[in-house]
Design a protein around this motif. Structure first.
Motif, mmCIF file in Angstrom:
data_model
loop_
_atom_site.group_PDB
_atom_site.id
_atom_site.type_symbol
_atom_site.label_atom_id
_atom_site.label_comp_id
_atom_site.label_asym_id
_atom_site.label_seq_id
_atom_site.Cartn_x
_atom_site.Cartn_y
_atom_site.Cartn_z
ATOM 1 N N LEU A 3 51.664 5.226 -5.386
ATOM 2 C CA LEU A 3 52.565 4.713 -6.331
ATOM 3 C C LEU A 3 51.786 4.550 -7.672
ATOM 4 C CD1 LEU A 3 54.951 3.314 -6.592
ATOM 5 C CD2 LEU A 3 53.895 0.934 -5.797
ATOM 6 N N ASP A 4 52.329 5.574 -8.711
ATOM 7 C CA ASP A 4 51.979 5.880 -9.911
ATOM 8 C C ASP A 4 52.400 4.830 -11.088
ATOM 9 O OD1 ASP A 4 50.738 7.668 -11.619
ATOM 10 O OD2 ASP A 4 52.369 9.224 -11.614
ATOM 11 N N ASP A 5 51.525 4.873 -12.046
ATOM 12 C CA ASP A 5 51.770 3.981 -13.243
ATOM 13 C C ASP A 5 51.833 2.671 -12.766
ATOM 14 O OD1 ASP A 5 51.873 6.594 -14.404
ATOM 15 O OD2 ASP A 5 54.140 6.303 -14.379
ATOM 16 N N VAL A 22 43.274 16.804 -6.915
ATOM 17 C CA VAL A 22 43.558 17.319 -8.287
ATOM 18 C C VAL A 22 45.128 16.956 -8.501
ATOM 19 C CG1 VAL A 22 41.890 19.275 -8.942
ATOM 20 C CG2 VAL A 22 44.097 19.748 -7.550
ATOM 21 N N GLU A 23 45.359 16.333 -9.662
ATOM 22 C CA GLU A 23 46.657 16.078 -10.007
ATOM 23 C C GLU A 23 47.633 17.430 -10.762
ATOM 24 O OE1 GLU A 23 47.722 12.343 -11.963
ATOM 25 O OE2 GLU A 23 50.015 12.997 -11.921
ATOM 26 N N ALA A 24 48.672 17.676 -10.085
ATOM 27 C CA ALA A 24 49.415 18.766 -10.650
ATOM 28 C C ALA A 24 50.325 18.130 -11.758
ATOM 29 C CB ALA A 24 50.228 19.649 -9.510
ATOM 30 N N PHE A 59 50.991 15.629 -6.261
ATOM 31 C CA PHE A 59 52.153 15.989 -7.019
ATOM 32 C C PHE A 59 53.101 14.912 -7.460
ATOM 33 C CE2 PHE A 59 56.464 17.822 -7.192
ATOM 34 C CZ PHE A 59 56.215 19.110 -8.069
ATOM 35 N N ASN A 60 53.754 15.033 -8.685
ATOM 36 C CA ASN A 60 54.587 14.183 -9.122
ATOM 37 C C ASN A 60 55.950 14.249 -8.684
ATOM 38 O OD1 ASN A 60 52.903 12.310 -11.094
ATOM 39 N ND2 ASN A 60 52.371 14.451 -11.665
ATOM 40 N N LEU A 61 56.596 13.281 -8.275
ATOM 41 C CA LEU A 61 58.049 13.471 -7.789
ATOM 42 C C LEU A 61 59.002 12.628 -8.951
ATOM 43 C CD1 LEU A 61 58.597 13.065 -3.825
ATOM 44 C CD2 LEU A 61 58.491 15.189 -5.438
ATOM 45 N N ILE A 78 47.342 3.586 -5.085
ATOM 46 C CA ILE A 78 48.005 2.956 -5.907
ATOM 47 C C ILE A 78 47.175 3.427 -7.323
ATOM 48 C CG2 ILE A 78 48.128 0.758 -7.477
ATOM 49 C CD1 ILE A 78 49.051 -0.565 -4.821
ATOM 50 N N LYS A 79 47.983 3.970 -8.374
ATOM 51 C CA LYS A 79 47.504 4.459 -9.449
ATOM 52 C C LYS A 79 47.457 3.471 -10.399
ATOM 53 C CE LYS A 79 47.232 8.976 -10.159
ATOM 54 N NZ LYS A 79 47.408 10.423 -10.334
ATOM 55 N N ILE A 80 46.347 2.920 -11.138
ATOM 56 C CA ILE A 80 46.680 1.797 -12.100
ATOM 57 C C ILE A 80 46.868 2.485 -13.331
ATOM 58 C CG2 ILE A 80 45.209 0.019 -13.092
ATOM 59 C CD1 ILE A 80 43.353 -0.012 -10.734
ATOM 60 N N LEU A 132 52.024 12.588 -2.725
ATOM 61 C CA LEU A 132 53.253 12.745 -3.564
ATOM 62 C C LEU A 132 53.064 11.552 -4.270
ATOM 63 C CD1 LEU A 132 55.852 14.088 -1.183
ATOM 64 C CD2 LEU A 132 54.701 15.164 -2.989
ATOM 65 N N GLU A 133 53.406 11.726 -5.782
ATOM 66 C CA GLU A 133 53.229 10.329 -6.498
ATOM 67 C C GLU A 133 54.630 9.826 -7.055
ATOM 68 O OE1 GLU A 133 50.546 10.555 -9.847
ATOM 69 O OE2 GLU A 133 48.974 11.623 -8.463
ATOM 70 N N LEU A 134 54.871 8.651 -6.445
ATOM 71 C CA LEU A 134 56.183 8.160 -7.075
ATOM 72 C C LEU A 134 56.019 6.881 -8.268
ATOM 73 C CD1 LEU A 134 57.382 7.328 -3.336
ATOM 74 C CD2 LEU A 134 57.872 9.369 -4.596
ATOM 75 N N ALA A 193 41.964 4.548 -10.824
ATOM 76 C CA ALA A 193 42.312 4.254 -12.242
ATOM 77 C C ALA A 193 42.441 5.672 -13.131
ATOM 78 C CB ALA A 193 40.751 3.443 -12.766
ATOM 79 N N GLU A 194 43.457 5.520 -13.595
ATOM 80 C CA GLU A 194 43.978 6.645 -14.660
ATOM 81 C C GLU A 194 43.444 6.479 -16.066
ATOM 82 O OE1 GLU A 194 48.339 8.269 -13.279
ATOM 83 O OE2 GLU A 194 48.375 6.418 -14.145
ATOM 84 N N GLY A 195 43.543 7.473 -16.821
ATOM 85 C CA GLY A 195 43.199 7.481 -18.336
ATOM 86 C C GLY A 195 41.821 7.028 -18.819
#
Ligand code: C2E
Ligand code: CA
Ligand code: CA
Length: 651
Positions: free
Chosen positions: A546-548, A429-431, A484-486, A567-569, A516-518, A602-604
């Motif tokens: 690696l986010d976005d 789960v992403e906080a 968790f997003n940094l 890797i988050k697309i 940890l998402e960067l 894959a996000e969104g």
């Protein structure tokens, strides 16, 4: 300017008419002479009056009234002339001419006065003759004194007067007069010598003053120049800015301030080294200096940041056009030996007085516009507008609310599930942070995170949110991880990294369950620092995502050089994942993940079509409103329990 003086020591002693080679020094001599020459003429006149008076009953009237009257008249004319002279306003050549004229006039005056005095010796007795001797002696000494700053003239006086006096006394055969003449001659020779030394000291003083001025100017120039690019530096830029503001304040004359920042300087520096970085800055400076003109000041403000002042910016379009030309010039490749790099450049432009009247305000507005270019339209220049002014005001409101907030009470975490499409189970789960300010209501996380970054509160905000997330995660089933997003600032700060490690350890949660998402921005900020921090975190078992991905500007280089896990697309690609272009981007990223052994997420994902499209392309992990919206932990746990009983989501 360096002075060359009109007399060398030899020249001074041997030449009666000197060579006047330095007009500047001649002007200074005139200035000094002006203080003494009127006194010289006054003295000559008084002495002549006294001598004429004692000889009046004895000598003919033309010798005691006519001639001395004419001579005194001449003295008055010359004294008045010198009195009215303004040395500051005369030119160099004029000064040279005047000094020459004064030296020549000395010949005339010396001959006239001494001739007259000698003529008077034929009248009267020993007392009157004694008066003539005293007249000659004191007058010549006084003249030498007054002509200190024109030694040639002093020498002329000495030679003519003392020469005539000596000849006269010797031919008279009177031993008393011969003794007086020899005595006076000796005194005058000593005085001329002293005067010569004083004059040389005066010249040396002028020379050292000129040297000091030259050194001062050179120091001033160096203090205002950037040594690497040769452009004016930050100090000079702000001095010019202050001067422009002062000059424009009364007439409200418009001028423009622009700031430029290279887009890819940091990665170039990191990849090719500092020598290459310096080369890029030098070339940038060279290209920018081509734009420096009469009304355009260009300076290096520091690092890869450059400032431009456009002195007359009545037409905004012209200022914008100049800035765009600068961006274009900096988009041309720079060759570094065998490779070529394209540092690129973005700019921010603010106009005086509409964007601000104070230097700081104007600079901050241009900086804000630059930040805007970097975020939205890299490679171009943004003109600061009313819209930006409103955004700044809103940001200030967020900043004020954030600073006075009870963060622990006002902030909470929501959680969005990430689904493994192969097992149909929630793996992570992403906080996502949620802040409800009593003053502003709900503030979106990307907004308050950006403000916290800018006002230096990000360290405490990150740790507070992380502790909340870790506490909530204790309620999750063991097979579900926490993402968790940094912030991009967090990895750049060793204190934050250490505090993150301590918080994880304290929570008791298995670090292998934490991701940890960067974002790429975090890596671009300080690649080497980020690399070290990532290695440290991974050594503990923490995963790095690696986010976005796909929205950044860094090359794929980063992905290869960093120890990543996921890797988050970016969700931006999902809107057209069914189109050719969207599909090919997603497929390329997924291929990359596969080659590097990374999980692609894959996000969104909002529609079943999107879900089936990404699954078709081989994407195993998905996140989005279709799977689940961000929600409080209690709701999420309830949902998980419900889902365990219901059918799993599938395409
Ligand atoms: P992000 O890390 O990319 O987070 C995903 C964002 O996409 C979240 O927005 C989420 O609500 C939204 N989202 C998820 N699924 C969908 C979907 O299907 N469609 C659409 N349109 N959006 C979806 P949110 O919560 O507003 O967060 C925005 C950004 O704020 C995050 O982007 C992240 O960069 C930042 N952020 C959020 N929480 C934190 C935090 O605790 N720390 C830090 N440093 N940044 C945070
Ligand atoms: Ca994220
Ligand atoms: Ca994201």
């Amino acid at each position: 300017m360096r002075m060359k003086f009109i007399y060398g020591r030899r020249e001074l002693l041997s030449g009666i008419v000197p060579s006047y080679t330095d007009p500047e020094a001649c002007i200074r001599q005139i200035g000094e002479l002006q203080k003494q020459i009127p006194s010289l003429y006054a003295l000559l006149s008084v002495n002549a009056c006294a001598l004429a008076f004692t000889h009046y009953p004895l000598a003919p009237a033309w010798l005691t009234v006519g001639l001395p009257g004419a001579m005194i008249g001449l003295c008055v004319v010359r004294a008045t002339h010198w009195w009215h002279l303004r040395p500051q306003s005369i030119s160099g050549e004029e000064a040279v001419k005047r000094l020459r004229g004064t030296s020549l006039l000395t010949v005339l005056f010396s001959a006239l006065f001494v001739g007259w005095a000698m003529k008077l010796t034929s009248y009267g007795g020993p007392f009157e003759q004694g008066h003539v001797a005293i007249f000659v002696a004191i007058t010549v000494i006084a003249c030498i004194f007054c002509l200190t700053h024109l030694p040639a003239a002093a020498l002329v006086v000495t030679i003519i007067v003392m020469g005539s006096f000596l000849i006269h006394c010797f031919t008279s055969g009177n031993s008393v007069f011969i003794a007086i003449a020899l005595n006076t001659a000796f005194v005058t020779v000593v005085m001329v010598r002293i005067l010569t030394n004083n004059f040389l000291a005066f010249l040396q003083l002028l020379e050292s003053k000129a040297e000091a001025q030259r050194l001062g100017e050179e120091n001033q120039r160096l203090a205002h120049t950037d040594s690497l690019t040769g452009l004016p530096n930050r100090r000079y830029f702000f001095q010019r800015l202050d001067a422009l503001i002062a000059a424009s304040a009364t007439g409200n004359a418009a001028f423009a301030l622009a700031i430029f920042d290279l887009d890819r300087f940091k990665p170039i520096n990191d990849t090719f080294g500092h020598t290459a970085g310096d080369r890029v800055l030098e070339e940038t400076g060279r290209r920018l200096s081509a734009f420096a003109a009469d009304g355009v000041t260009i300076a290096r403000l520091g690092g890869d940041e450059f400032g431009v002042l456009i002195h007359a910016a009545d037409r905004t379009a012209d200022a914008v056009e100049l800035c765009n030309r600068i961006c274009t010039a900096l988009h041309a490749p720079i060759s570094l030996g065998e490779t070529q790099v394209v540092p690129g450049c973005s700019g921010g432009l603010a106009l005086y007085p509409s964007a601000g009247r104070a230097a700081d305000a104007l600079f901050d507005r241009a900086d804000y516009a630059l930040y805007h270019s970097k975020e939205r339209k890299r490679g171009t220049t943004t003109l600061f507008s009313q819209e930006h002014e409103d955004a700044i005001r809103a940001e200030r409101a967020v900043e004020a609310a954030l600073q006075s907030a009870d963060l622990a009470a006002e902030m909470e975490m929501h959680y969005q599930p990430i689904l493994d499409t192969v097992t149909d189970r929630i793996t992570t789960v992403e906080a996502l942070a949620r802040w409800t300010s009593p003053k502003l209501g709900r503030v979106p996380p990307d907004r308050f995170i950006a403000v916290a970054e800018r006002c230096g509160m990000i360290h405490s905000v990150t740790l507070l949110l992380l502790r909340k997330a870790l506490a909530d995660a204790a309620r999750l089933p063991d097979d579900i991880g926490l993402s968790f997003n940094l912030s991009s600032h967090d990895l750049a700060s060793p204190e934050t990294v250490i505090a993150i490690l301590a918080a994880v350890r304290q929570s008791g949660l298995d670090p292998r369950r934490i991701t940890l998402e960067l974002t790429e921005t975090a890596l671009m900020r300080d690649f080497e620092g980020a690399q070290k921090a990532i290695t440290l975190l991974r050594a503990l078992g923490i995963k790095i995502a690696l986010d976005d991905f796909g929205t950044g500007y860094s090359s794929l280089n980063y992905v290869h050089r960093l120890p990543l896990d996921r890797i988050k697309i970016d969700r931006g690609f999902m809107a057209d994942v069914e189109s050719d272009l969207g599909r090919s981007v997603v497929i390329t990223i997924l291929d990359l993940c596969q080659n590097l052994g990374l999980d692609g997420i894959a996000e969104g994902i909002e529609t079943t079509e999107q879900l089936s499209a990404v699954r078709r392309h081989g994407c195993r992990y998905v996140q989005g409103y279709l799977i689940g919206v961000p929600m409080p932990m209690t709701d999420l746990l309830g949902g998980l329990r419900g889902a365990a009983q219901a059918e799993p989501v599938s395409a």
